[in-house]
Design a protein around this motif. Structure first.
Motif, mmCIF file in Angstrom:
data_model
loop_
_atom_site.group_PDB
_atom_site.id
_atom_site.type_symbol
_atom_site.label_atom_id
_atom_site.label_comp_id
_atom_site.label_asym_id
_atom_site.label_seq_id
_atom_site.Cartn_x
_atom_site.Cartn_y
_atom_site.Cartn_z
ATOM 1 N N LEU A 3 0.826 -1.213 0.000
ATOM 2 C CA LEU A 3 0.000 0.000 0.000
ATOM 3 C C LEU A 3 0.857 1.259 0.000
ATOM 4 O O LEU A 3 0.574 2.229 -0.688
ATOM 5 C CB LEU A 3 -0.920 -0.026 1.233
ATOM 6 N N GLN A 4 1.945 1.204 0.798
ATOM 7 C CA GLN A 4 2.777 2.378 0.934
ATOM 8 C C GLN A 4 3.281 2.863 -0.435
ATOM 9 O O GLN A 4 3.299 4.047 -0.706
ATOM 10 C CB GLN A 4 3.965 2.038 1.830
ATOM 11 N N ASN A 5 3.684 1.911 -1.272
ATOM 12 C CA ASN A 5 4.254 2.307 -2.558
ATOM 13 C C ASN A 5 3.187 2.743 -3.556
ATOM 14 O O ASN A 5 3.505 3.344 -4.568
ATOM 15 C CB ASN A 5 5.089 1.174 -3.139
ATOM 16 N N SER A 6 1.922 2.452 -3.269
ATOM 17 C CA SER A 6 0.889 2.866 -4.209
ATOM 18 C C SER A 6 0.388 4.273 -3.893
ATOM 19 O O SER A 6 -0.344 4.867 -4.664
ATOM 20 C CB SER A 6 -0.276 1.878 -4.177
ATOM 21 N N LEU A 7 0.803 4.825 -2.748
ATOM 22 C CA LEU A 7 0.395 6.185 -2.405
ATOM 23 C C LEU A 7 1.334 7.181 -3.077
ATOM 24 O O LEU A 7 2.489 6.861 -3.340
ATOM 25 C CB LEU A 7 0.481 6.378 -0.880
ATOM 26 N N ALA A 308 18.347 8.110 3.420
ATOM 27 C CA ALA A 308 17.591 8.861 2.395
ATOM 28 C C ALA A 308 17.086 7.914 1.310
ATOM 29 O O ALA A 308 15.941 8.048 0.847
ATOM 30 C CB ALA A 308 18.477 9.952 1.788
ATOM 31 N N ASP A 309 17.922 6.937 0.915
ATOM 32 C CA ASP A 309 17.500 5.958 -0.102
ATOM 33 C C ASP A 309 16.334 5.119 0.412
ATOM 34 O O ASP A 309 15.384 4.837 -0.332
ATOM 35 C CB ASP A 309 18.671 5.048 -0.491
ATOM 36 N N ALA A 310 16.415 4.717 1.678
ATOM 37 C CA ALA A 310 15.342 3.899 2.252
ATOM 38 C C ALA A 310 14.037 4.695 2.308
ATOM 39 O O ALA A 310 12.962 4.166 2.017
ATOM 40 C CB ALA A 310 15.745 3.414 3.647
ATOM 41 N N LEU A 311 14.135 5.970 2.649
ATOM 42 C CA LEU A 311 12.935 6.817 2.668
ATOM 43 C C LEU A 311 12.354 6.922 1.259
ATOM 44 O O LEU A 311 11.140 6.777 1.065
ATOM 45 C CB LEU A 311 13.271 8.219 3.195
ATOM 46 N N ALA A 312 13.213 7.161 0.278
ATOM 47 C CA ALA A 312 12.741 7.303 -1.107
ATOM 48 C C ALA A 312 12.024 6.032 -1.554
ATOM 49 O O ALA A 312 10.969 6.102 -2.201
ATOM 50 C CB ALA A 312 13.915 7.627 -2.029
ATOM 51 N N ALA A 313 12.586 4.865 -1.175
ATOM 52 C CA ALA A 313 11.971 3.587 -1.562
ATOM 53 C C ALA A 313 10.591 3.437 -0.921
ATOM 54 O O ALA A 313 9.715 2.765 -1.464
ATOM 55 C CB ALA A 313 12.877 2.425 -1.156
ATOM 56 N N ALA A 364 -1.526 11.642 8.723
ATOM 57 C CA ALA A 364 -1.376 10.365 8.018
ATOM 58 C C ALA A 364 -0.073 10.345 7.219
ATOM 59 O O ALA A 364 0.683 9.362 7.269
ATOM 60 C CB ALA A 364 -2.574 10.129 7.099
ATOM 61 N N SER A 365 0.203 11.430 6.511
ATOM 62 C CA SER A 365 1.448 11.485 5.741
ATOM 63 C C SER A 365 2.649 11.494 6.665
ATOM 64 O O SER A 365 3.664 10.849 6.405
ATOM 65 C CB SER A 365 1.486 12.745 4.861
ATOM 66 N N GLN A 366 2.526 12.247 7.756
ATOM 67 C CA GLN A 366 3.652 12.307 8.685
ATOM 68 C C GLN A 366 3.911 10.937 9.314
ATOM 69 O O GLN A 366 5.067 10.554 9.534
ATOM 70 C CB GLN A 366 3.391 13.355 9.773
ATOM 71 N N ALA A 367 2.838 10.184 9.554
ATOM 72 C CA ALA A 367 3.007 8.835 10.108
ATOM 73 C C ALA A 367 3.788 7.955 9.138
ATOM 74 O O ALA A 367 4.597 7.111 9.551
ATOM 75 C CB ALA A 367 1.641 8.224 10.419
ATOM 76 N N ARG A 368 3.564 8.152 7.836
ATOM 77 C CA ARG A 368 4.335 7.387 6.839
ATOM 78 C C ARG A 368 5.813 7.751 6.902
ATOM 79 O O ARG A 368 6.689 6.884 6.811
ATOM 80 C CB ARG A 368 3.822 7.674 5.417
ATOM 81 N N VAL A 369 6.096 9.044 7.074
ATOM 82 C CA VAL A 369 7.493 9.487 7.176
ATOM 83 C C VAL A 369 8.151 8.838 8.394
ATOM 84 O O VAL A 369 9.246 8.274 8.314
ATOM 85 C CB VAL A 369 7.591 11.032 7.304
ATOM 86 N N ILE A 370 7.447 8.908 9.511
ATOM 87 C CA ILE A 370 8.005 8.411 10.775
ATOM 88 C C ILE A 370 8.231 6.896 10.689
ATOM 89 O O ILE A 370 9.299 6.391 11.060
ATOM 90 C CB ILE A 370 7.058 8.773 11.951
ATOM 91 N N GLU A 371 7.241 6.185 10.143
ATOM 92 C CA GLU A 371 7.363 4.720 10.043
ATOM 93 C C GLU A 371 8.557 4.348 9.153
ATOM 94 O O GLU A 371 9.360 3.480 9.509
ATOM 95 C CB GLU A 371 6.063 4.156 9.453
ATOM 96 N N ALA A 372 8.685 5.046 8.022
ATOM 97 C CA ALA A 372 9.785 4.736 7.100
ATOM 98 C C ALA A 372 11.128 5.067 7.740
ATOM 99 O O ALA A 372 12.108 4.315 7.608
ATOM 100 C CB ALA A 372 9.609 5.519 5.797
ATOM 101 N N LEU A 373 11.181 6.153 8.467
ATOM 102 C CA LEU A 373 12.450 6.554 9.088
ATOM 103 C C LEU A 373 12.844 5.571 10.193
ATOM 104 O O LEU A 373 13.989 5.127 10.258
ATOM 105 C CB LEU A 373 12.338 7.976 9.643
ATOM 106 N N LEU A 374 11.868 5.229 11.043
ATOM 107 C CA LEU A 374 12.195 4.297 12.139
ATOM 108 C C LEU A 374 12.636 2.949 11.592
ATOM 109 O O LEU A 374 13.536 2.315 12.125
ATOM 110 C CB LEU A 374 11.000 4.155 13.097
ATOM 111 N N ALA A 375 12.029 2.534 10.484
ATOM 112 C CA ALA A 375 12.430 1.257 9.872
ATOM 113 C C ALA A 375 13.856 1.347 9.330
ATOM 114 O O ALA A 375 14.616 0.380 9.368
ATOM 115 C CB ALA A 375 11.455 0.881 8.760
ATOM 116 N N ALA A 376 14.231 2.537 8.837
ATOM 117 C CA ALA A 376 15.548 2.692 8.197
ATOM 118 C C ALA A 376 16.682 2.840 9.208
ATOM 119 O O ALA A 376 17.810 2.479 8.929
ATOM 120 C CB ALA A 376 15.526 3.907 7.269
ATOM 121 N N VAL A 377 16.369 3.380 10.378
ATOM 122 C CA VAL A 377 17.440 3.604 11.358
ATOM 123 C C VAL A 377 17.503 2.490 12.385
ATOM 124 O O VAL A 377 18.312 2.498 13.280
ATOM 125 C CB VAL A 377 17.334 4.982 12.066
#
Ligand SMILES: *Cc1c(COP(=O)(O)O)cnc(C)c1O
Length: 377
Positions: A3-7, A308-313, A364-377
């Motif tokens: 779902l994340q990549n379809s947004l 940054a690459d992980a966030l972009a993905a 909702a968008s900010q939650a996506r940023v936070i989730e992606a960042l926490l996963a990457a770090v």
């Protein structure tokens, strides 16, 4: 496909959301300029200058962009050949460009780890070093990086002792406050930018200089209007053409009606990031008594490019402000650097990463940023 990549991707800044919110007032204001036809020096420019001056509690002269605002500030002081202007190495190129356009020498000092802004201890060393090398340290440009005001109390004392003028590069910080004093009034001269992505941005280029001295403001205005006056084609001093046009002033007047809300919304976005990210990554600097304009929300990570690459993905855009300190950028190589170098600027250039930030960033968008960042770090 998950779902994340379809947004649609989360942009670093969403200018369209604010534009939609300001319609139809924005289109009507632009239409009024098209109808009256005073494209340069129209009534919108005067209204805007009056409103900006009132917000800052100073005089205000608008100009073509933030780089010109810095140039005009230096010019009004007569800074030129043989003078040194001390500035932080960790800033946008314009801060140093304006100095060199005046024929003066940019002298790079380091920033503080705690604020990312000019480090008073490094400034003190640079002032002494400039003098010993035969340069006249005529001015200091403090940059309010990412919207956070620099440490003006400490900087002011050092400048006064050294007989150097203090200029604020407030390109990123209009709307911020320090000890309840608004940006624009924190230094005798302050330069800001209305580039679209700045906290108060127009739909093209624009800038302004603030002066705590009305006479200096008149000199700034004279220089920015071809040194002309009193009367037409009567040029009393060398000047240039640097004006904000009426269409951009109309955009800014519309944006000012919701600017306080924008600042409050940015502070709320920053707080949500802080709460979610505390303990996981170093949070952006805050300073006692300071209210930031949050031009950027900037974290640090030793593997910044991988993050940054992980966030972009994950569909999250980010930005690096700035990947190199200015003393290592081609136009400034060979200009003087404070003894011991600028190790904090070097480290920050390797580690900083700016996350999506603007008042329109919804939870909702900010939650996506936070989730992606926490996963990457
Ligand atoms: C944007 C910026 C400038 C220059 O402003 P322009 O309007 O783009 O000329 C100067 N200094 C800093 C720190 C900036 O971020």
């Amino acid at each position: 496909m998950n779902l994340q990549n379809s947004l649609p991707p989360v942009p670093v800044i969403d200018l369209q959301a604010q534009r939609r919110r300001l319609e139809p007032a924005l289109s009507e204001a632009l239409q009024r300029v098209l109808e009256h036809g005073r494209f340069v020096g129209g009534p919108e420019v005067q209204s805007l200058e009056a409103q900006l001056a009132e917000r800052a509690g100073t005089s205000c002269v608008t100009c073509a962009n933030g780089t010109d605002a810095l140039l005009l500030a230096l010019w009004s002081l007569g800074v030129g050949v043989g003078d040194a202007v001390i500035l932080p190495a960790f800033t946008f190129a314009a801060t140093a460009e304006a100095v060199m356009m005046r024929g003066a020498t940019p002298f790079f000092a380091d920033v503080s780890e705690a604020s990312f802004n000019l480090d008073p201890a490094s400034l003190e060393r640079a002032l002494g070093q400039a003098r010993r090398s035969g340069l006249k340290p005529r001015a200091v440009i403090a940059v309010d990086l990412f919207g956070l005001p620099a440490d003006y109390r400490a900087l002011e004392a050092l400048c006064e002792a050294a007989g150097a003028a203090l200029i604020a590069d407030a390109a990123q910080s209009f709307g911020a406050r320090l000890d309840n004093r608004p940006v624009g009034s924190l230094a005798p001269l302050s330069a800001t930018s209305f580039y679209p992505s700045k906290p108060l941005g127009c739909y093209g280029d624009g800038g302004a200089v603030f002066s705590t001295d009305a006479q200096v403001a008149e000199r700034l205005r004279l220089i920015a209007r071809h040194g002309q006056g009193p009367g037409r084609y009567n040029h009393v001093t060398l000047g240039m053409n640097s004006r904000l046009d009426s269409l951009q002033a109309a955009v800014l007047l519309a944006k000012l009606t919701i600017f306080d809300e924008e600042l409050t919304a940015r502070e709320a976005v920053a707080k949500r990031y802080d709460e979610a990210l505390a303990g996981r990554v170093p949070l952006p600097p805050r300073a006692g008594g300071a209210f930031s304009a949050w031009a950027q929300y900037t974290i640090r990570h030793p593997e910044r490019d991988r993050v940054a690459d992980a966030l972009a993905a994950a569909g999250v855009q980010s930005a690096v402000h700035y990947p190199k300190p200015l003393n290592r950028q081609a136009p400034f190589v060979g200009q003087p650097v404070v003894a011991g170098g600028v190790p904090v600027s070097e480290r920050l250039a390797d580690e900083v990463l700016s996350l999506p930030m603007c008042g329109a960033l919804n939870e909702a968008s900010q939650a996506r940023v936070i989730e992606a960042l926490l996963a990457a770090v």
